[in-house]
Design a protein around this motif. Structure first.
Motif, PDB file in Angstrom:
ATOM      1  N   VAL A 238       0.842   0.325  -1.706  1.00 14.50           N
ATOM      2  CA  VAL A 238       2.067   0.998  -1.262  1.00 14.50           C
ATOM      3  C   VAL A 238       1.674   2.424  -0.885  1.00 14.50           C
ATOM      4  O   VAL A 238       0.998   3.111  -1.642  1.00 14.50           O
ATOM      5  CB  VAL A 238       3.119   1.034  -2.393  1.00 14.50           C
ATOM      6  CG1 VAL A 238       4.348   1.830  -1.955  1.00 14.50           C
ATOM      7  CG2 VAL A 238       3.502  -0.366  -2.806  1.00 14.50           C
ATOM      8  N   THR A 239       2.060   2.842   0.289  1.00 12.66           N
ATOM      9  CA  THR A 239       1.777   4.225   0.677  1.00 12.66           C
ATOM     10  C   THR A 239       3.075   4.891   1.131  1.00 12.66           C
ATOM     11  O   THR A 239       4.035   4.209   1.496  1.00 12.66           O
ATOM     12  CB  THR A 239       0.759   4.310   1.831  1.00 12.66           C
ATOM     13  OG1 THR A 239       1.323   3.704   2.984  1.00 12.66           O
ATOM     14  CG2 THR A 239      -0.545   3.628   1.480  1.00 12.66           C
ATOM     15  N   ALA A 240       3.095   6.203   1.076  1.00 14.83           N
ATOM     16  CA  ALA A 240       4.268   6.945   1.538  1.00 14.83           C
ATOM     17  C   ALA A 240       3.816   8.207   2.244  1.00 14.83           C
ATOM     18  O   ALA A 240       2.844   8.838   1.842  1.00 14.83           O
ATOM     19  CB  ALA A 240       5.173   7.297   0.362  1.00 14.83           C
ATOM     20  N   HIS A 241       4.493   8.546   3.321  1.00 14.05           N
ATOM     21  CA  HIS A 241       4.291   9.848   3.955  1.00 14.05           C
ATOM     22  C   HIS A 241       5.606  10.289   4.566  1.00 14.05           C
ATOM     23  O   HIS A 241       6.581   9.527   4.575  1.00 14.05           O
ATOM     24  CB  HIS A 241       3.171   9.777   5.008  1.00 14.05           C
ATOM     25  CG  HIS A 241       3.523   8.952   6.207  1.00 14.05           C
ATOM     26  ND1 HIS A 241       3.346   7.590   6.250  1.00 14.05           N
ATOM     27  CD2 HIS A 241       4.071   9.295   7.398  1.00 14.05           C
ATOM     28  CE1 HIS A 241       3.751   7.121   7.419  1.00 14.05           C
ATOM     29  NE2 HIS A 241       4.200   8.138   8.147  1.00 14.05           N
ATOM     30  N   THR A 242       5.636  11.507   5.024  1.00 13.74           N
ATOM     31  CA  THR A 242       6.893  12.014   5.576  1.00 13.74           C
ATOM     32  C   THR A 242       6.707  12.482   7.004  1.00 13.74           C
ATOM     33  O   THR A 242       5.609  12.859   7.423  1.00 13.74           O
ATOM     34  CB  THR A 242       7.425  13.199   4.737  1.00 13.74           C
ATOM     35  OG1 THR A 242       6.351  14.114   4.510  1.00 13.74           O
ATOM     36  CG2 THR A 242       7.989  12.744   3.421  1.00 13.74           C
ATOM     37  N   GLU A 243       7.799  12.466   7.728  1.00 16.04           N
ATOM     38  CA  GLU A 243       7.847  13.057   9.064  1.00 16.04           C
ATOM     39  C   GLU A 243       8.894  14.168   8.982  1.00 16.04           C
ATOM     40  O   GLU A 243      10.075  13.906   8.760  1.00 16.04           O
ATOM     41  CB  GLU A 243       8.258  12.017  10.101  1.00 16.04           C
ATOM     42  CG  GLU A 243       7.275  10.854  10.204  1.00 16.04           C
ATOM     43  CD  GLU A 243       7.813   9.670  11.003  1.00 16.04           C
ATOM     44  OE1 GLU A 243       7.103   8.651  11.073  1.00 16.04           O
ATOM     45  OE2 GLU A 243       8.941   9.768  11.535  1.00 16.04           O
ATOM     46  N   GLY A 244       8.470  15.400   9.120  1.00 18.10           N
ATOM     47  CA  GLY A 244       9.386  16.536   8.957  1.00 18.10           C
ATOM     48  C   GLY A 244       8.869  17.408   7.838  1.00 18.10           C
ATOM     49  O   GLY A 244       7.742  17.895   7.903  1.00 18.10           O
ATOM     50  N   ALA A 245       9.693  17.596   6.796  1.00 19.39           N
ATOM     51  CA  ALA A 245       9.226  18.371   5.647  1.00 19.39           C
ATOM     52  C   ALA A 245       8.045  17.642   5.007  1.00 19.39           C
ATOM     53  O   ALA A 245       7.906  16.421   5.149  1.00 19.39           O
ATOM     54  CB  ALA A 245      10.360  18.520   4.634  1.00 19.39           C
ATOM     55  N   SER A 246       7.212  18.398   4.309  1.00 24.33           N
ATOM     56  CA  SER A 246       6.059  17.758   3.679  1.00 24.33           C
ATOM     57  C   SER A 246       6.525  16.856   2.543  1.00 24.33           C
ATOM     58  O   SER A 246       7.643  16.969   2.041  1.00 24.33           O
ATOM     59  CB  SER A 246       5.104  18.811   3.126  1.00 24.33           C
ATOM     60  OG  SER A 246       5.631  19.369   1.950  1.00 24.33           O
ATOM     61  N   LEU A 247       5.634  15.969   2.154  1.00 24.00           N
ATOM     62  CA  LEU A 247       5.942  15.066   1.052  1.00 24.00           C
ATOM     63  C   LEU A 247       6.280  15.863  -0.211  1.00 24.00           C
ATOM     64  O   LEU A 247       7.215  15.541  -0.939  1.00 24.00           O
ATOM     65  CB  LEU A 247       4.724  14.173   0.801  1.00 24.00           C
ATOM     66  CG  LEU A 247       4.932  12.870   0.069  1.00 24.00           C
ATOM     67  CD1 LEU A 247       5.980  12.014   0.753  1.00 24.00           C
ATOM     68  CD2 LEU A 247       3.624  12.113  -0.018  1.00 24.00           C
ATOM     69  N   GLY A 248       5.499  16.907  -0.447  1.00 22.35           N
ATOM     70  CA  GLY A 248       5.728  17.737  -1.631  1.00 22.35           C
ATOM     71  C   GLY A 248       7.076  18.434  -1.582  1.00 22.35           C
ATOM     72  O   GLY A 248       7.810  18.466  -2.568  1.00 22.35           O
ATOM     73  N   GLU A 249       7.396  19.006  -0.422  1.00 19.99           N
ATOM     74  CA  GLU A 249       8.689  19.674  -0.275  1.00 19.99           C
ATOM     75  C   GLU A 249       9.824  18.696  -0.503  1.00 19.99           C
ATOM     76  O   GLU A 249      10.804  18.991  -1.183  1.00 19.99           O
ATOM     77  CB  GLU A 249       8.833  20.257   1.136  1.00 19.99           C
ATOM     78  CG  GLU A 249       8.150  21.568   1.368  1.00 19.99           C
ATOM     79  CD  GLU A 249       8.294  21.988   2.819  1.00 19.99           C
ATOM     80  OE1 GLU A 249       8.788  23.091   3.052  1.00 19.99           O
ATOM     81  OE2 GLU A 249       7.931  21.197   3.709  1.00 19.99           O
TER      82      GLU A 249
END
Lengths: 340, 166
Positions: A238-249
């Protein structure tokens, strides 16, 4: 002049909670009541100023939906629910406290180990509802399962290595899929308002898309599909990433929202290697979870009251799970799979 | 007709929880507020009130949640005395303004700790925006008594607060 209202009536009148006939006229002609009302106003004003500081500050976060069913036949559905919960919660898990702002936009979550996240069915269900209120979830990228003839076909269809210890009467494959969760600032603002918060949603959060991807999944089912005795599951990471704000944010923002069960948020924050640990929600009112050693591999064992047990572990990026009515058989089969 | 007929307790919980947490968070900090509300909801599961009309369930939840919250503060004080748990305020870093706000909050809460159940609950409910009718239902008192109780509570609150400030 009318009779003097009592103190409680004057107090209620100050709050527009009761009516007093011609109150101003009465106060103009009654020094005692005028003093009473002045004292009441003063004490109420003092209390109001001081009590304002108790208005709750915005706080924490999120989790996943697990359907708790009493029916023995519900356990497979519950397992599926737990899998969905894992997907959702990995969003949160991919959002550690503290270092959020330092994370790069490209940071990603990848499941390499599993840890237990203790909660209750109700908290998990409510957390799932919270998530759903914050934006649009697009699950079009999650394909339906297809039947295949056996292990070799499942291997070819999924691209996963299926060990000989994987046995079953029926074989199902779900090809790799994606869940896109787009955060909507208006929906979040509405959610915050419902929790008594007027905190402004950071501009970078609006429109941010959390993308969850998981590899193909293979199911080997023993017994009838609607009431199996044993289910073996193997999945890509399972992986996750974001488009826009960072994953951490994104994670930090979610963890600061009100309305999420505090215990769950605390546990999520406590996960140090959040970028690689997949939290497995265990509803403690219906099941128990514990770490067990499977021939050197750390696995999580879940016992569901009166229904059976399951073991799940991650080895070399591949997630494997065994679940069945008989705990001894479940363990034995899990050990066989680990030993190849 | 019973309003809860056809409604599961879970549906009631989903509706009530956010507002309950917001109410309880005036008395204890998050995440304790979440835990306190959870405890109240668990009590609801085992209480005959769960079968009563929704308005009665809501009033019951407000009263029980507030009482549990103040009990929780009392327990926190005991644990702190034994060195078992640091108060949240002591372990959270923050800017000066937030630190000051925490001090003010604790000053108000410590006054409430020393008031009677009814008086502190009427203050918390009133300044959380509840109507006299809602307060009366939650505290199981006639609506006509809310004004008097509130007036006494405010006077007592100011007296104790000013005493602490000396």
């Amino acid at each position: 002049m009318t009779a003097c209202p009592d103190t409680g009536t004057w107090r209620a009148w100050l709050d527009d909670e009761t009516a007093i006939p011609a109150p101003e006229t009465h106060l103009a002609g009654c020094g005692a009541c005028a003093r009473t009302v002045a004292e009441l106003r003063s004490a109420a004003g003092f209390a109001s100023r001081k009590m304002t500081v108790l208005s709750p500050a915005p706080r924490p976060v999120v989790t996943p939906p697990v359907e708790a069913e009493a029916s023995p036949r519900g356990w497979l559905r519950r397992f599926a629910g737990a899998a969905a919960a894992v997907l959702l919660i990995s969003v949160v898990a991919a959002t550690p406290g503290g270092r959020a702002l330092a994370d790069s936009v490209l940071s990603v979550f990848r499941s390499q180990r599993i840890d237990i996240l203790e909660s209750t069915s109700r908290d998990l269900a409510m957390s799932g509802l919270v998530l759903g209120q914050l934006g649009e979830v697009d699950t079009d990228g999650l394909p339906e399962p297809t039947r295949v003839a056996g292990a070799r076909e499942a291997e070819a269809e999924s691209g996963l290595d299926i060990p000989d210890a994987f046995r079953g009467d029926s074989w199902l494959v779900i090809s790799s899929g994606t869940v896109r969760w787009e955060l909507d600032s208006q929906a979040i603002t509405d959610y915050l308002a419902a929790h008594g918060s007027d905190v402004e949603v950071p501009s970078q959060i609006d429109g941010t898309v959390v993308v969850l991807e998981r590899g193909a999944i293979v199911f080997a089912v023993s017994g009838p599909l609607d009431d199996p005795s044993l289910v073996l599951v193997r999945s890509g990471p399972v992986t996750a990433h974001t488009e826009g704000a960072s994953l951490g944010e994104t994670r930090e923002f979610l963890l600061s929202l009100p309305g999420l069960p505090g215990g769950l948020v605390s546990q999520l924050r406590a996960i140090e290697d959040w970028e690689s640990t997949l939290p497995l929600p265990v509803p403690v009112d219906a099941a128990t979870g514990s770490h067990v050693d499977l021939d050197g591999i750390d696995a999580v064992e879940i016992d569901v009251d009166d229904l059976g047990s399951g073991l799940i572990w991650v080895d070399d990026d591949v997630v494997t799970a065994v679940a069945g009515h008989d705990p001894a058989t479940t363990r034995q089969v899990a050990m066989e799979i680990v030993r190849g | 007709m019973n309003e809860t007929v056809g409604r599961s307790i879970d549906a009631v919980v989903l509706e009530q929880r956010p507002r309950l947490v917001a109410l309880v968070a005036r008395v204890v900090d998050w995440p304790d507020a979440e835990d306190v509300v959870q405890e109240a909801l668990l009590k609801l599961d085992h209480d005959p009130i769960a079968d009563r009309p929704l308005s009665e369930v809501t009033a019951w939840l407000r009263r029980v949640s507030l009482n549990l919250a103040f009990n929780h503060r009392r327990d926190l004080g005991r644990w702190r005395d034994r060195g078992l748990r640091a108060p949240v305020e002591d372990v959270v870093d923050g800017p000066e303004a937030e630190s000051l706000r925490r001090e003010e909050r604790e000053a108000v809460r410590s006054v409430l700790d020393r008031m009677t159940d009814r008086q502190r609950n009427v203050l918390v409910l009133r300044y959380a925006g509840h109507s006299y009718a809602e307060i009366a239902a939650a505290l199981e008192m006639p609506v006509s008594s809310v004004g008097t109780t509130l007036a006494r509570a405010e006077a007592d609150f100011r007296s104790k607060y000013e005493e602490d400030s000396k």
